[in-house]
Design a protein around this motif. Sequence first.
Motif, PDB file in Angstrom:
ATOM      1  N   GLU A  26       0.847  -1.267  -0.067  1.00 20.80           N
ATOM      2  CA  GLU A  26       0.066  -0.191  -0.095  1.00 20.80           C
ATOM      3  C   GLU A  26       0.857   1.099   0.024  1.00 20.80           C
ATOM      4  O   GLU A  26       2.109   1.206   0.599  1.00 20.80           O
ATOM      5  CB  GLU A  26      -1.048  -0.046   1.079  1.00 20.80           C
ATOM      6  CG  GLU A  26      -1.862  -0.937   1.268  1.00 20.80           C
ATOM      7  CD  GLU A  26      -2.991  -0.982   2.549  1.00 20.80           C
ATOM      8  OE1 GLU A  26      -3.403   0.156   2.640  1.00 20.80           O
ATOM      9  OE2 GLU A  26      -2.910  -1.949   3.393  1.00 20.80           O
ATOM     10  N   SER A  27       0.533   2.194  -0.785  1.00 22.08           N
ATOM     11  CA  SER A  27       1.250   3.444  -0.804  1.00 22.08           C
ATOM     12  C   SER A  27       1.719   3.984   0.604  1.00 22.08           C
ATOM     13  O   SER A  27       0.560   4.038   1.327  1.00 22.08           O
ATOM     14  CB  SER A  27       0.675   4.455  -1.709  1.00 22.08           C
ATOM     15  OG  SER A  27       0.735   4.031  -3.214  1.00 22.08           O
ATOM     16  N   TYR A  28       2.809   4.395   0.771  1.00 21.31           N
ATOM     17  CA  TYR A  28       3.342   5.142   2.066  1.00 21.31           C
ATOM     18  C   TYR A  28       2.986   4.238   3.257  1.00 21.31           C
ATOM     19  O   TYR A  28       3.211   4.840   4.330  1.00 21.31           O
ATOM     20  CB  TYR A  28       2.516   6.447   2.110  1.00 21.31           C
ATOM     21  CG  TYR A  28       2.724   7.274   0.804  1.00 21.31           C
ATOM     22  CD1 TYR A  28       3.989   7.850   0.525  1.00 21.31           C
ATOM     23  CD2 TYR A  28       1.456   7.435   0.073  1.00 21.31           C
ATOM     24  CE1 TYR A  28       3.916   8.713  -0.613  1.00 21.31           C
ATOM     25  CE2 TYR A  28       1.490   8.193  -0.974  1.00 21.31           C
ATOM     26  CZ  TYR A  28       2.603   8.933  -1.409  1.00 21.31           C
ATOM     27  OH  TYR A  28       2.763   9.626  -2.403  1.00 21.31           O
ATOM     28  N   LYS A  29       2.832   2.930   2.999  1.00 20.98           N
ATOM     29  CA  LYS A  29       2.799   1.754   4.219  1.00 20.98           C
ATOM     30  C   LYS A  29       4.117   0.887   4.161  1.00 20.98           C
ATOM     31  O   LYS A  29       4.480   0.791   3.031  1.00 20.98           O
ATOM     32  CB  LYS A  29       1.546   1.341   4.262  1.00 20.98           C
ATOM     33  CG  LYS A  29       0.305   2.201   4.708  1.00 20.98           C
ATOM     34  CD  LYS A  29      -0.830   1.540   4.963  1.00 20.98           C
ATOM     35  CE  LYS A  29      -1.940   2.460   5.304  1.00 20.98           C
ATOM     36  NZ  LYS A  29      -3.217   1.714   5.639  1.00 20.98           N
ATOM     37  N   PRO A  30       4.432   0.442   5.268  1.00 19.58           N
ATOM     38  CA  PRO A  30       5.516  -0.438   5.287  1.00 19.58           C
ATOM     39  C   PRO A  30       5.044  -1.856   4.526  1.00 19.58           C
ATOM     40  O   PRO A  30       3.944  -2.058   4.448  1.00 19.58           O
ATOM     41  CB  PRO A  30       5.839  -0.757   6.639  1.00 19.58           C
ATOM     42  CG  PRO A  30       5.156   0.406   7.484  1.00 19.58           C
ATOM     43  CD  PRO A  30       4.319   0.837   6.804  1.00 19.58           C
ATOM     44  N   LEU A  31       6.198  -2.245   4.033  1.00 20.28           N
ATOM     45  CA  LEU A  31       5.808  -3.697   3.134  1.00 20.28           C
ATOM     46  C   LEU A  31       6.004  -4.833   4.056  1.00 20.28           C
ATOM     47  O   LEU A  31       6.729  -5.004   4.750  1.00 20.28           O
ATOM     48  CB  LEU A  31       6.956  -3.694   1.865  1.00 20.28           C
ATOM     49  CG  LEU A  31       7.096  -2.522   1.341  1.00 20.28           C
ATOM     50  CD1 LEU A  31       8.348  -2.229   0.370  1.00 20.28           C
ATOM     51  CD2 LEU A  31       6.029  -2.562   0.109  1.00 20.28           C
ATOM     52  N   LYS A  32       5.213  -5.875   3.574  1.00 20.66           N
ATOM     53  CA  LYS A  32       5.099  -7.368   4.414  1.00 20.66           C
ATOM     54  C   LYS A  32       5.191  -8.341   3.172  1.00 20.66           C
ATOM     55  O   LYS A  32       4.457  -7.901   2.339  1.00 20.66           O
ATOM     56  CB  LYS A  32       3.952  -7.523   5.089  1.00 20.66           C
ATOM     57  CG  LYS A  32       4.083  -6.235   6.373  1.00 20.66           C
ATOM     58  CD  LYS A  32       2.999  -6.454   7.009  1.00 20.66           C
ATOM     59  CE  LYS A  32       2.992  -5.570   8.763  1.00 20.66           C
ATOM     60  NZ  LYS A  32       1.774  -5.515   9.459  1.00 20.66           N
ATOM     61  N   LEU A  33       5.617  -9.391   3.283  1.00 23.29           N
ATOM     62  CA  LEU A  33       5.596 -10.490   2.407  1.00 23.29           C
ATOM     63  C   LEU A  33       4.503 -11.225   2.799  1.00 23.29           C
ATOM     64  O   LEU A  33       4.013 -11.327   4.091  1.00 23.29           O
ATOM     65  CB  LEU A  33       6.855 -11.562   2.701  1.00 23.29           C
ATOM     66  CG  LEU A  33       8.108 -10.954   2.062  1.00 23.29           C
ATOM     67  CD1 LEU A  33       9.339 -11.773   2.562  1.00 23.29           C
ATOM     68  CD2 LEU A  33       8.197 -10.942   0.496  1.00 23.29           C
ATOM     69  N   THR A  34       3.754 -11.881   1.824  1.00 22.18           N
ATOM     70  CA  THR A  34       2.559 -12.632   2.044  1.00 22.18           C
ATOM     71  C   THR A  34       3.129 -13.828   2.342  1.00 22.18           C
ATOM     72  O   THR A  34       4.165 -14.401   2.281  1.00 22.18           O
ATOM     73  CB  THR A  34       1.726 -12.882   0.645  1.00 22.18           C
ATOM     74  OG1 THR A  34       2.606 -13.344  -0.389  1.00 22.18           O
ATOM     75  CG2 THR A  34       1.096 -11.450   0.479  1.00 22.18           C
ATOM     76  N   GLU A  35       2.459 -15.084   2.921  1.00 24.08           N
ATOM     77  CA  GLU A  35       2.956 -16.235   3.287  1.00 24.08           C
ATOM     78  C   GLU A  35       3.420 -16.870   1.933  1.00 24.08           C
ATOM     79  O   GLU A  35       4.502 -17.521   2.056  1.00 24.08           O
ATOM     80  CB  GLU A  35       1.686 -17.208   3.953  1.00 24.08           C
ATOM     81  CG  GLU A  35       1.273 -16.740   5.160  1.00 24.08           C
ATOM     82  CD  GLU A  35       2.404 -16.792   6.234  1.00 24.08           C
ATOM     83  OE1 GLU A  35       3.271 -17.726   6.193  1.00 24.08           O
ATOM     84  OE2 GLU A  35       2.514 -15.703   7.088  1.00 24.08           O
ATOM     85  N   GLU A  36       2.866 -16.885   0.899  1.00 25.10           N
ATOM     86  CA  GLU A  36       3.645 -17.267  -0.261  1.00 25.10           C
ATOM     87  C   GLU A  36       4.891 -16.412  -0.554  1.00 25.10           C
ATOM     88  O   GLU A  36       5.766 -17.109  -1.147  1.00 25.10           O
ATOM     89  CB  GLU A  36       2.487 -16.981  -1.558  1.00 25.10           C
ATOM     90  CG  GLU A  36       3.027 -17.750  -2.715  1.00 25.10           C
ATOM     91  CD  GLU A  36       2.093 -17.470  -3.933  1.00 25.10           C
ATOM     92  OE1 GLU A  36       2.329 -17.705  -4.978  1.00 25.10           O
ATOM     93  OE2 GLU A  36       0.953 -17.013  -3.703  1.00 25.10           O
ATOM     94  N   GLY A  37       4.992 -15.303  -0.412  1.00 27.60           N
ATOM     95  CA  GLY A  37       6.103 -14.600  -0.640  1.00 27.60           C
ATOM     96  C   GLY A  37       7.355 -14.927   0.274  1.00 27.60           C
ATOM     97  O   GLY A  37       8.537 -14.930  -0.172  1.00 27.60           O
ATOM     98  N   LYS A  38       6.876 -15.364   1.425  1.00 26.90           N
ATOM     99  CA  LYS A  38       7.927 -15.655   2.426  1.00 26.90           C
ATOM    100  C   LYS A  38       8.482 -17.072   2.171  1.00 26.90           C
ATOM    101  O   LYS A  38       9.849 -17.292   1.988  1.00 26.90           O
ATOM    102  CB  LYS A  38       7.412 -15.915   3.714  1.00 26.90           C
ATOM    103  CG  LYS A  38       7.022 -14.539   4.470  1.00 26.90           C
ATOM    104  CD  LYS A  38       6.334 -14.905   5.940  1.00 26.90           C
ATOM    105  CE  LYS A  38       5.779 -13.611   6.526  1.00 26.90           C
ATOM    106  NZ  LYS A  38       5.168 -13.775   7.779  1.00 26.90           N
ATOM    107  N   LYS A  39       7.709 -17.979   1.610  1.00 24.72           N
ATOM    108  CA  LYS A  39       8.152 -19.135   1.080  1.00 24.72           C
ATOM    109  C   LYS A  39       8.716 -19.161  -0.011  1.00 24.72           C
ATOM    110  O   LYS A  39       9.780 -19.820  -0.083  1.00 24.72           O
ATOM    111  CB  LYS A  39       6.818 -20.034   0.750  1.00 24.72           C
ATOM    112  CG  LYS A  39       7.152 -21.550   0.440  1.00 24.72           C
ATOM    113  CD  LYS A  39       6.122 -22.357   0.157  1.00 24.72           C
ATOM    114  CE  LYS A  39       6.376 -24.019  -0.146  1.00 24.72           C
ATOM    115  NZ  LYS A  39       5.205 -24.800  -0.504  1.00 24.72           N
ATOM    116  N   GLU A  40       8.455 -18.566  -1.038  1.00 22.30           N
ATOM    117  CA  GLU A  40       9.449 -18.233  -2.276  1.00 22.30           C
ATOM    118  C   GLU A  40      10.674 -17.622  -1.952  1.00 22.30           C
ATOM    119  O   GLU A  40      11.607 -17.880  -2.274  1.00 22.30           O
ATOM    120  CB  GLU A  40       8.634 -17.478  -3.102  1.00 22.30           C
ATOM    121  CG  GLU A  40       9.083 -17.282  -4.645  1.00 22.30           C
ATOM    122  CD  GLU A  40       8.989 -18.588  -5.356  1.00 22.30           C
ATOM    123  OE1 GLU A  40       9.954 -18.921  -6.405  1.00 22.30           O
ATOM    124  OE2 GLU A  40       7.934 -19.148  -5.259  1.00 22.30           O
ATOM    125  N   ALA A  41      10.897 -16.584  -0.951  1.00 22.03           N
ATOM    126  CA  ALA A  41      12.088 -15.934  -0.582  1.00 22.03           C
ATOM    127  C   ALA A  41      12.922 -17.082  -0.060  1.00 22.03           C
ATOM    128  O   ALA A  41      14.057 -17.209  -0.047  1.00 22.03           O
ATOM    129  CB  ALA A  41      11.696 -14.576   0.167  1.00 22.03           C
TER     130      ALA A  41
END
Length: 219
Positions: free
Chosen positions: A55-70
């Motif tokens: 979201e614009s101007y808000k901190p970034l967070k990985l989704t669960e899928e993003g965490k697994k991929e990373a």
Amino acid sequence: MISQTEENYLKALYNLTYLKGEATVNEISKRLDIKMPTVNSMMKKLSEKGFVHYESYKPLKLTEEGKKEAALIIRKHRLTEMYLVEKMDFAWDEVHQIAEQIEHIHSPEFFTKMDQLLGYPTVDPHGSPIPDHNGVMRSENYIFLDTCEIGDVVTLMAVQPSSKELLQYLNTKNLELGTTLTIHSIEPFDRSITVSYGNRPAEVLSSKVTATLLVRPIS
């Protein structure tokens, strides 16, 4: 399949959010040395793919899928580093850049075989945990050497972050994983620590160094 550039962003975001759960666009920009508008554009793209909460101007967070991929990218990197050290006799300060290239190979069978040949290691040559094949990262209750007190006896378990320059410095001090250190004094002014280990009765380590050494207390 995601691109090499996307993988680099995911890995950077994972490392930045591992402890606090979120990161800013500015932090990623600095980590990757990429301009913020470019980072914003990539975060939107990764959000559309379901890897990032953006979201614009808000901190970034990985989704669960993003965490697994990373985590699976990190798994490939750390398995490669261990293979280079254990099977090809590279030094622990020589493997990072090679692993940076190999981690982008999209062949699960390749890394499964590497894992088997290594005997399923749980840590890389620098003591960092290797995520399992499901992307689960094992955690350890290690502490940083700069938090220890006089009289403590500890075992060096990991180096974090493990830059090439730091690893080469540790080589000159004959400091490696598994070394037992005894803390003899702590300088009040700059928090440098005098330790003994092996055949070194009084080695002074700066706070810059002790803040990167993860240890397990013995006593």
